[in-house]
Design a protein around this motif. Structure first.
Motif, mmCIF file in Angstrom:
data_model
loop_
_atom_site.group_PDB
_atom_site.id
_atom_site.type_symbol
_atom_site.label_atom_id
_atom_site.label_comp_id
_atom_site.label_asym_id
_atom_site.label_seq_id
_atom_site.Cartn_x
_atom_site.Cartn_y
_atom_site.Cartn_z
ATOM 1 N N LEU A 184 51.857 14.315 -29.742
ATOM 2 C CA LEU A 184 51.134 13.938 -30.965
ATOM 3 C C LEU A 184 51.537 12.533 -31.440
ATOM 4 O O LEU A 184 50.699 11.793 -31.950
ATOM 5 C CB LEU A 184 51.367 14.963 -32.080
ATOM 6 N N ASP B 158 49.848 10.007 -29.083
ATOM 7 C CA ASP B 158 48.433 9.863 -29.450
ATOM 8 C C ASP B 158 48.290 9.016 -30.717
ATOM 9 O O ASP B 158 47.402 8.173 -30.823
ATOM 10 C CB ASP B 158 47.814 11.246 -29.651
ATOM 11 N N TYR C 109 45.712 6.256 -29.448
ATOM 12 C CA TYR C 109 44.271 6.509 -29.533
ATOM 13 C C TYR C 109 43.801 7.094 -30.857
ATOM 14 O O TYR C 109 42.603 7.116 -31.128
ATOM 15 C CB TYR C 109 43.847 7.437 -28.375
ATOM 16 N N MET C 110 44.684 7.580 -31.687
ATOM 17 C CA MET C 110 44.264 8.271 -32.915
ATOM 18 C C MET C 110 43.445 7.358 -33.828
ATOM 19 O O MET C 110 43.857 6.241 -34.116
ATOM 20 C CB MET C 110 45.499 8.774 -33.679
ATOM 21 N N PRO C 111 42.291 7.825 -34.293
ATOM 22 C CA PRO C 111 41.551 7.026 -35.276
ATOM 23 C C PRO C 111 42.316 7.000 -36.602
ATOM 24 O O PRO C 111 43.104 7.909 -36.893
ATOM 25 C CB PRO C 111 40.222 7.770 -35.430
ATOM 26 N N GLY D 225 42.810 10.015 -38.860
ATOM 27 C CA GLY D 225 43.635 11.147 -38.457
ATOM 28 C C GLY D 225 45.044 11.155 -39.022
ATOM 29 O O GLY D 225 45.777 12.145 -38.834
#
Lengths: 501, 501
Positions: free
Chosen positions: A25, A28, A32-34, A37
């Motif tokens: 997590l 990410d 890549y997490m927007p 998020g």
């Protein structure tokens, strides 16, 4: 028939899974997490961490550890079962001593401090951060008191990253280092500067990426068990020995930045990929200390990646990859350019020599905050004084000075010295490696890295956390950690580069 | 003062976090995970799922539910607190009825069945899969018995995906549908075929990606709260209403494939992004049923994306994006090409008309397996007979027949009918939308989607799981689910396209 070791493993494996899931997590989050998020991610991470923590500090862990300890008895230092009990016991004792109320307070204070630090740095206003830093210092001292220490509270914080080392030992090593390093930096400052404009030009990201990947694949980094992505700050994260991921960032105007960051992170990644797979899903399945981790990164980055033999092999390929920018680059100017030394304000941009003065400064100030000899309010002034003394440069703003690093806002006292300990470790390992592999330079000049990697796998990587960093170094080199190997390396290399007496 | 609802929420939130974390790990598994990571990932997922499950089926959940039920009393159907108790109770009753030994057996059997299915499909050898499928059928029946049902064991499996619906209701809807659909497909088969060669050409992935993104951004899919990546099979996963991610796959020889998959997944994504944020971290914060989810995907894909007004707006932009392949494409041939109907062997490649015959066949055979009227050994023959009856095509291999779908190997009995229920739902919603938004066609032809999205947000998305699919549809359209709206839509649209009487 009951098997207390197996029972302990069965209890610990899902805890390691939860921690690995948290690492996925976080990976990410950084890749890549927007933006949207972020809030949910913080909650998910908090739940994973507290679930893993609760299971680990449960009485059951203690009971299983006691039974397993009886079963292993006095075993050899490299015995995995004995190490499992030893290392888990160490982690457990440390974890249960910190009351969960303090864990929660620290977690909240860190989160607030990081927000305040971001604001303070953005507005170049230390006063916004100061009360939060004070609070973190107080809570960190409280934590150190709960954990216990022989000599100084900073010991209890340092050992989170460096089990088996003390503040006094670090201070002594850093004292030796400083005595030789400050004059070396002064002498370099008086010498003719190195011109590194050769590194500047236009280097498309896709070509930099392809070149970096080919280099670390040559080293032995396994892309079937890892990958490389882009993030704001380069890092390495391991979810399992067979899933170890790197990140980097690209500067299309400079060919050196992403390449050395790639090599550095690959050093971390090779360590994690080389841990004995049988240690996976146990507390032994990680690198043993931050200094050992950093030693692997620095060894590949500086001793290999910034060496003449390395570029004898790779410069032709780099020229082919970037014909318009580097078509006529010759080995010697290129080698000189990537080894330029120059005092600067920002740690993460520092060269391999002056870097350690940045680290020492942070070690001394951080230690002063924790032992109460330095107040938060005096910190900016003391920072600037130390910069002047060590590096001869003084930041004009706190944003480029005392506010430049995120680490203290994360409550990470005891963390900074591991960078320099890692560099010293790398140089000491390298002397042992050169004794064992007399043809290393020739191998590197031919793009052959398997003898080096085999040596590292066998002496460092595979052990995971079975050995502490001091024990591992003693077994690998026959000596305690010393500043001398790195000083010999630096004085030789940079004495020649800068034509020093 | 004790607040039983708040206590229930506090208990459930970390369980939702654990499930969301598992979803992040599955997303990563399908998008970026290196091959080497598979074994550790399976362990991490298993730990996350069992940890979430154990917390949920704990007696504490039942106690908190009882107290919360007393606190909410008889509230209105849209009352969030009452819905929280109602839906959590439903999930809880279902979860506690299945013994953990059966959960473990099913999990193991599924894992083995999936491996056997992969082998069987690869070698076109149904016999390798048959014993595993038998085992899964037996265990699924056992699970259905544990859960309980009014009429047939298939009911208990169907309600995992479709709370509030029965096998008999599905069979009746599908009967109506089949009676009109088989003659429609026959009539289309007798008509002049549509030429869709216009869709073939060279369409670089980066341009397809940019075009697809621009379309779904126009719809209202929020890239600050989501992203789109590439995976072998397109899917949508939500980690939170503010982090909802889509995937697609690209065929550089066909402009339609990725585009309609992107629109389809965006339909799912818009649903998840539109759920009331106050439902996050509760069991209410998901789509209410698979059919409702599929309705949103099909509505945007077929009713909007395959409509004339849509292409009146977007064809010029598509031509500009792909001038060499589509420079002279006219609206009418393009519209016809993307709506071509032709019976085929593979469900996931089927058009919007014949698709439902694939689904019906799977519903009937799957139901037969579960109620014991069909044996696994007879399945391939019955599959081929049904293909012939419904579609007039018969697969030459089981790999292209009974072995084509992964779902049964995952024990997902009761899943397939949701695809067609979703299509029927979409058409029924669309008739209600057209009543409420008489200018919808004109809006779509002008690239304006906010009135449609507002309608969906207000009648469907925001409710999360507060309403069951039947209740939601009844409130939104004033009627129970019927096959008639879709049959009207299909007979109108394809009657005109194929010039049928």
């Amino acid at each position: 028939m009951p098997d207390p070791i197996e029972d302990l493993r069965t209890h610990l494996a899902p805890i390691e899974d939860l921690k690995a899931a948290a690492t996925v997590l976080r990976w990410d989050q950084e890749t890549y997490m927007p933006d949207g998020g972020a809030e949910a991610r913080a909650q998910q991470l908090s739940t994973l961490q507290s679930t893993a923590h609760e299971r680990f500090v449960a009485e059951e862990t203690g009971t299983l550890l006691d039974r397993a300890a009886d079963a292993v008895g006095d075993a050899a230092p490299l015995d995995t079962d004995a190490a499992l009990v030893r290392v888990t016991r160490r982690d457990y004792e440390r974890a249960v001593r910190v009351p969960s109320s303090l864990v929660a307070e620290l977690s909240k204070a860190k989160s607030q401090a990081q927000q305040a630090w971001t604001q303070a740095r953005q507005h170049d206003d230390f006063s916004r951060f100061a009360p939060h830093l004070e609070r973190l210092v107080d809570l960190s001292v409280e934590k150190a008191e709960a954990i216990g220490y022989a000599d100084a509270p900073y010991d209890a914080l340092l050992t989170a990253y460096e089990p088996g080392r003390t503040t006094a030992e670090v201070a002594s090593l850093f004292g030796t280092l400083r005595d030789d390093l400050v004059p070396l930096v002064d002498a370099i400052g008086d010498a003719l500067p190195i011109d590194d404009t050769i590194l500047r030009g236009t280097y498309p990201q896709s070509d930099q990426r392809a070149f970096g990947r080919s280099v670390i694949a040559d080293f032995g980094y396994d892309f079937d068990r890892g990958r490389q992505d882009v993030s704001a700050h380069p890092f390495t994260m391991s979810f399992a020995p067979n899933d170890v991921r790197l990140t980097t960032r690209y500067d299309e105007d400079n060919v050196a930045s992403a390449l050395f960051s790639t090599i550095h992170e690959a050093g971390h990644g090779l360590y994690e990929q080389g841990i004995d797979p049988s240690l996976a899903r146990t507390p032994l399945g990680d690198g043993t200390a931050l200094s050992t981790h950093e030693s692997q990164a620095r060894l590949w980055e500086n001793h290999i990646g910034r060496s003449r033999p390395f570029w004898r092999h790779y410069l032709p390929a780099l020229r082919d990859r970037f014909p318009s920018a580097l078509g006529d680059a010759a080995l010697e100017p290129f080698y000189r350019a990537i080894n330029r030394v120059t005092p600067s304000l920002i740690r993460v941009e520092a060269d391999e020599v002056t870097y350690h003065l940045h680290v020492m400064l942070r070690f001394e100030l951080g230690r002063g905050l924790i032992d109460g000899t330095l107040s938060v309010n005096d910190l900016p002034e003391r920072w600037n004084e130390a910069m002047d003394t060590y590096l001869g440069v003084v930041p004009e703003t706190d944003a480029n000075g005392v506010l430049q690093d995120v680490h203290w806002s994360q409550g990470a006292f005891g963390y900074f010295p591991t960078y320099t300990l890692g560099t010293l470790t790398a140089a000491q390992l390298m002397e042992a490696i050169q004794d064992d592999l007399p043809s290393l330079s020739e191998q590197v000049a031919n793009g052959r890295f398997d003898p080096l990697l085999d040596w590292l796998r066998s002496h460092v990587h595979r052990h995971g956390r079975i050995l502490t960093a001091p024990d591992l170094l003693e077994r690998a080199t026959g000596a305690e950690l010393s500043a001398d190997p790195w000083l010999r390396y630096a004085e030789n290399k940079f004495g020649a580069l800068y034509d020093l007496a």
